[in-house]
Design an enzyme around this catalytic site. Structure first.
Site, mmCIF file in Angstrom:
data_model
loop_
_atom_site.group_PDB
_atom_site.id
_atom_site.type_symbol
_atom_site.label_atom_id
_atom_site.label_comp_id
_atom_site.label_asym_id
_atom_site.label_seq_id
_atom_site.Cartn_x
_atom_site.Cartn_y
_atom_site.Cartn_z
ATOM 1 N N ASP A 1 0.960 -1.089 -0.005
ATOM 2 C CA ASP A 1 0.016 -0.184 0.029
ATOM 3 C C ASP A 1 0.900 1.199 -0.138
ATOM 4 O O ASP A 1 2.248 1.193 0.221
ATOM 5 C CB ASP A 1 -0.867 0.229 1.404
ATOM 6 C CG ASP A 1 -1.796 1.165 1.451
ATOM 7 O OD1 ASP A 1 -2.386 1.592 0.371
ATOM 8 O OD2 ASP A 1 -1.840 1.676 2.268
ATOM 9 N N ASP B 1 -0.061 5.116 0.888
ATOM 10 C CA ASP B 1 -0.446 6.119 2.097
ATOM 11 C C ASP B 1 -0.245 5.433 3.258
ATOM 12 O O ASP B 1 -1.115 4.609 3.744
ATOM 13 C CB ASP B 1 -1.603 6.952 1.845
ATOM 14 C CG ASP B 1 -1.781 7.403 0.510
ATOM 15 O OD1 ASP B 1 -0.763 7.848 -0.068
ATOM 16 O OD2 ASP B 1 -2.892 7.438 -0.013
#
Length: 228
Positions: A12, A14
């Protein structure tokens, strides 16, 4: 950490590679609290709401999830408008201030890159490429499956495993040979639902117990812990 048993690492973005979660949280808070004041609602959106209703989800799903939790059912047009306001604020801050990768995350992807390990980014954000470019780390990743790709391919967003499974497919690998690295509850749930080889949770505020309960087999506070 022994990475040799895995073929691909899916990150991922953020909150895992870059501290853009902080910018997202502020942008969501401004948009929601401005809207609640606009309609005369005295309730307040908080960071707890971010982790519960928004974190890791596609933008418009985040708008709907939070407002529906307040009993507010908006038209799709209004959902899109509010999502656009949030994104405008996020983009303005990113352009003004820039972003750097977490130091521990940069050390880990440097190490994996030097070892020839395939890496991809899987993000619900439609701003993923801009963030990767701003942080100077886009070239580390073989594929980027972001919110734009999900929309083009008709992929369900997290907590469904579809975006992660699609990234594994692009790399020609079975899910069982792939690692998912996530900080969001919904993203960890996606990794668990997809039967990936290992799901690593990064606790940037969601909480160790919550990440483990959602399916993380290993939880760290920073990716520095996974370097040699």
């Amino acid at each position: 950490m022994d990475w040799s048993q895995f073929r691909v690492i899916l990150f991922d973005l953020d909150g895992v590679l870059t501290p853009t979660t902080q910018i997202h949280r502020k942008a969501w808070s401004k948009m929601f609290n401005d809207y609640l004041r606009e309609i005369g609602d005295d309730r307040t959106y908080t960071d707890d709401d971010y982790y519960k209703f928004v974190d890791g989800k596609p933008r418009y799903a985040g708008v709907r999830n939070y407002l529906e939790s307040l009993g507010l059912n908006l038209s799709e047009e209004e959902v899109v408008r509010l999502g656009g306001l949030k994104n405008d604020d996020f983009s303005a801050v990113l352009e003004r201030d820039g972003i750097e990768a977490y130091p521990g995350s940069k050390r880990l992807i440097d190490q994996l890159h030097d070892a020839g390990v395939k890496m991809c980014v899987v993000s619900s954000s439609r701003n993923a490429l801009a963030v990767l470019d701003a942080a100077g780390i886009r070239d580390y990743f073989e594929h980027v499956v972001d919110g734009n790709v999900a929309r083009e391919q008709g992929l369900a967003g997290k907590p469904a495993p579809d975006t992660y499974s699609y990234a594994a497919h692009l790399c020609g690998e079975q899910n069982s040979a792939v690692v998912v690295v996530e900080d969001a509850i919904s993203g960890v749930q996606a990794g668990a639902a997809g039967n990936f080889g290992l799901v690593i949770g990064v606790d940037r505020g969601a909480g160790v117990e919550a990440l483990e309960a959602s399916g993380a087999q290993l939880v760290v506070s920073d990716l520095e812990e996974l370097t040699k």
